[in-house]
Enzyme design. Sequence first.
Site, PDB file in Angstrom:
ATOM      1  N   HIS A 114       1.994   4.252  -2.986  1.00 17.63           N
ATOM      2  CA  HIS A 114       1.966   5.716  -2.860  1.00 17.63           C
ATOM      3  C   HIS A 114       3.273   6.320  -3.383  1.00 17.63           C
ATOM      4  O   HIS A 114       3.266   7.347  -4.075  1.00 17.63           O
ATOM      5  CB  HIS A 114       1.773   6.117  -1.393  1.00 17.63           C
ATOM      6  CG  HIS A 114       0.362   6.015  -0.917  1.00 17.63           C
ATOM      7  ND1 HIS A 114      -0.687   6.673  -1.526  1.00 17.63           N
ATOM      8  CD2 HIS A 114      -0.185   5.330   0.133  1.00 17.63           C
ATOM      9  CE1 HIS A 114      -1.815   6.408  -0.887  1.00 17.63           C
ATOM     10  NE2 HIS A 114      -1.537   5.588   0.120  1.00 17.63           N
TER      11      HIS A 114
ATOM     12  N   HIS B  36       0.833  -1.208   0.000  1.00 18.02           N
ATOM     13  CA  HIS B  36       0.000   0.000   0.000  1.00 18.02           C
ATOM     14  C   HIS B  36       0.869   1.261   0.000  1.00 18.02           C
ATOM     15  O   HIS B  36       0.651   2.189  -0.789  1.00 18.02           O
ATOM     16  CB  HIS B  36      -0.901  -0.038   1.240  1.00 18.02           C
ATOM     17  CG  HIS B  36      -1.820   1.133   1.382  1.00 18.02           C
ATOM     18  ND1 HIS B  36      -3.191   1.004   1.395  1.00 18.02           N
ATOM     19  CD2 HIS B  36      -1.579   2.469   1.532  1.00 18.02           C
ATOM     20  CE1 HIS B  36      -3.741   2.200   1.543  1.00 18.02           C
ATOM     21  NE2 HIS B  36      -2.786   3.104   1.642  1.00 18.02           N
ATOM     22  N   GLU B  37       1.867   1.282   0.884  1.00 19.15           N
ATOM     23  CA  GLU B  37       2.702   2.477   1.021  1.00 19.15           C
ATOM     24  C   GLU B  37       3.672   2.633  -0.152  1.00 19.15           C
ATOM     25  O   GLU B  37       3.930   3.747  -0.611  1.00 19.15           O
ATOM     26  CB  GLU B  37       3.465   2.431   2.347  1.00 19.15           C
ATOM     27  CG  GLU B  37       2.582   2.349   3.583  1.00 19.15           C
ATOM     28  CD  GLU B  37       1.559   3.473   3.655  1.00 19.15           C
ATOM     29  OE1 GLU B  37       1.817   4.574   3.117  1.00 19.15           O
ATOM     30  OE2 GLU B  37       0.486   3.258   4.250  1.00 19.15           O
TER      31      GLU B  37
END
Length: 247
Positions: free
Chosen positions: A43, A39-40
């Site tokens: 980003h 998820h990170e």
Amino acid sequence: MYRYRIDRHTGKLKDQEFRFNRLLAKENLHEYLDQICAHEVAHYITRNVWGTKPSPHGAEWQGVMRDVFKLDPDRCHSMDTSKSVKKGFVYRCGCKGNDHMLSTKTHNRVARKIAILRCKTCGELLEFVQQAEKVPAPIISKLFISTSGPTIDSDQADRIVKLIIDHQVKQVVLDCLITGERHRELLSKKLKVPSSSVLRHLSPDTLPGGVTHAIVFSDGKDERQVRVARAFEQRGVKVRMVRAGVG
């Protein structure tokens, strides 16, 4: 969490960093590695490919999650954060016995009416109940430390600190082989335990009683250290063998 900062004078990217919750990762290792890290990093990829224009969880980010990591682009995880949030706020919905723990940031957003949160199960609005009490650190009542020699150096002490991170140690017992006041003082400082609670076991023929956790340093060939570890394991003690040269 992925964060970046823009230099307000030049308007250019100043720095980027990842921040991860150590306790949450420890308690949910597989989901953390499979979901949160992806998820990170998604980003990070979105920011460096498309810049700051896309919304945080917009189409670009969702595309990275699907195409690169082969994951559903879920914005939220399902892990229990009740032990990991630094300062929690209890919210309640229509589900019986199901409280929601919110972080300070989320609580402030709700209080300022910037965000409205509903329970995904019952659909009702979350209502503030009270600020949660700080979760106490797990306690190690009596920690036994053994090396294959008469000393404990600073590197070994640092490794012990890493092994018992997020725990509160009440008492430390050193192997009878470890001699010298400076070793007691070193561990007292590193483990944040009063020096009066760092003791030395005097008998070479017995093991101390009441031990709940043991850290045994060994090169893998020292039969004495292996016997010590096995003896504690038979007592139900949580034992960690630390191989020389391995963190």
